[in-house]
Write a protein that holds these residues in place. Structure first.
Motif, PDB file in Angstrom:
ATOM      1  N   ASN A   9     -25.244  24.415 -26.868  1.00  0.00           N
ATOM      2  CA  ASN A   9     -26.088  24.403 -25.681  1.00  0.00           C
ATOM      3  C   ASN A   9     -26.738  23.040 -25.420  1.00  0.00           C
ATOM      4  N   VAL A  10     -25.909  21.996 -25.464  1.00  0.00           N
ATOM      5  CA  VAL A  10     -26.425  20.653 -25.181  1.00  0.00           C
ATOM      6  C   VAL A  10     -26.637  20.512 -23.680  1.00  0.00           C
ATOM      7  N   PRO A  11     -27.444  19.552 -23.284  1.00  0.00           N
ATOM      8  CA  PRO A  11     -27.656  19.352 -21.843  1.00  0.00           C
ATOM      9  C   PRO A  11     -26.336  19.123 -21.121  1.00  0.00           C
ATOM     10  N   ARG A  12     -26.209  19.654 -19.941  1.00  0.00           N
ATOM     11  CA  ARG A  12     -24.961  19.566 -19.161  1.00  0.00           C
ATOM     12  C   ARG A  12     -24.565  18.126 -18.846  1.00  0.00           C
ATOM     13  N   SER A  13     -25.522  17.227 -18.804  1.00  0.00           N
ATOM     14  CA  SER A  13     -25.178  15.832 -18.530  1.00  0.00           C
ATOM     15  C   SER A  13     -24.332  15.243 -19.653  1.00  0.00           C
ATOM     16  N   TRP A  14     -24.480  15.768 -20.865  1.00  0.00           N
ATOM     17  CA  TRP A  14     -23.702  15.263 -21.995  1.00  0.00           C
ATOM     18  C   TRP A  14     -22.225  15.560 -21.829  1.00  0.00           C
ATOM     19  N   ALA A  31     -18.805  18.416  -9.439  1.00  0.00           N
ATOM     20  CA  ALA A  31     -17.403  18.053  -9.637  1.00  0.00           C
ATOM     21  C   ALA A  31     -17.240  16.539  -9.756  1.00  0.00           C
ATOM     22  N   LYS A  32     -17.972  15.788  -8.941  1.00  0.00           N
ATOM     23  CA  LYS A  32     -17.911  14.322  -9.021  1.00  0.00           C
ATOM     24  C   LYS A  32     -18.471  13.826 -10.360  1.00  0.00           C
ATOM     25  N   HIS A  33     -19.554  14.447 -10.792  1.00  0.00           N
ATOM     26  CA  HIS A  33     -20.142  14.053 -12.073  1.00  0.00           C
ATOM     27  C   HIS A  33     -19.179  14.355 -13.222  1.00  0.00           C
ATOM     28  N   LEU A  38     -15.218  12.696 -17.340  1.00  0.00           N
ATOM     29  CA  LEU A  38     -13.866  12.736 -17.904  1.00  0.00           C
ATOM     30  C   LEU A  38     -13.220  11.352 -17.888  1.00  0.00           C
ATOM     31  N   SER A  39     -13.427  10.619 -16.820  1.00  0.00           N
ATOM     32  CA  SER A  39     -12.907   9.266 -16.729  1.00  0.00           C
ATOM     33  C   SER A  39     -13.487   8.395 -17.838  1.00  0.00           C
ATOM     34  N   MET A 101     -23.173   5.332 -18.722  1.00  0.00           N
ATOM     35  CA  MET A 101     -21.837   5.144 -18.158  1.00  0.00           C
ATOM     36  C   MET A 101     -21.599   5.958 -16.896  1.00  0.00           C
ATOM     37  N   THR A 102     -22.169   7.151 -16.837  1.00  0.00           N
ATOM     38  CA  THR A 102     -21.924   8.004 -15.672  1.00  0.00           C
ATOM     39  C   THR A 102     -23.152   8.160 -14.781  1.00  0.00           C
TER      40      THR A 102
END
Length: 192
Positions: A9-14, A31-33, A38-39, A101-102
């Motif tokens: 249950n890590v933060p979704r940003s991770w 979806a963009k995030h 993934l990139s 990075m993101t």
């Protein structure tokens, strides 16, 4: 990675997971995030990991741990890949005042990249090769970003995760000093 992020249950940003939400502004943003995440993860694996690991393995780990002869050719190639990755990280991934990075939040790609760069510290056992501080010196954004990642993860957690590495670096530094500073062979030498 996604499995571990899900069960812990890590933060979704991770590690942004796919969304099943219908098309909406929020779903589009998510979806963009996820695409950016993934990139970044794939880029890290193909550049930072490939470069750092070739350099570290073929100068220190292979000869000292696995008794594999050093390959200066492969190490130099890894160094070139790593140098280009550092340039790309500085000029693209961390461009436009991005903290990570993101975007504004740390993700697994940030953590993975930092771990690879931290491993460059073992080059203390190969004193004729560029050292950790020398490698990162031309990249102030990368150095600041690494500190931001450490803060975002939590300094105690970050340091604990790298504690075995730091102990190994201390042992390698002592062994290299005992060898008279010879350490592993350099770019133009073949002895280990």
């Amino acid at each position: 990675m996604e499995y571990l992020c899900e069960i812990y249950n890590v933060p979704r940003s991770w590690c942004p997971l796919p969304t099943a939400a219908p098309h909406s502004t929020i779903a589009s943003h998510l979806a963009k995030h996820r695409a950016a995440y993934l990139s970044a993860v794939h880029w890290q694996h193909l550049t930072v990991r490939a470069g750092c690991m070739r350099l570290v393995f073929h100068t220190v780990l292979g000869p000292r741990v696995f008794k594999v002869p050093a390959s200066n050719t492969i190490a130099r190639h890894g160094q070139q890949i790593m140098q280009q990755a550092l340039k790309d990280l500085e000029s693209y991934w961390l461009a436009n005042s991005k903290k990570f990075m993101t975007g504004d939040y740390v993700c697994i790609a940030d953590v993975l990249c930092c771990c690879e760069f931290e491993q460059l510290r073992v080059l203390v056992a190969a004193p004729s090769w560029p050292q950790y501080d020398q490698i990162l010196a031309p990249y102030p954004k990368v150095k600041a970003w690494m500190q931001a990642v450490r803060q975002a993860v939590g300094p105690a957690v970050y340091d604990e995760a790298h504690s075995m590495l730091h102990k190994a670096v201390e042992r390698l530094a002592a062994a290299t000093a005992a060898d008279g500073g010879v350490g592993s062979s350099g770019p133009s030498q073949s002895r280990l």
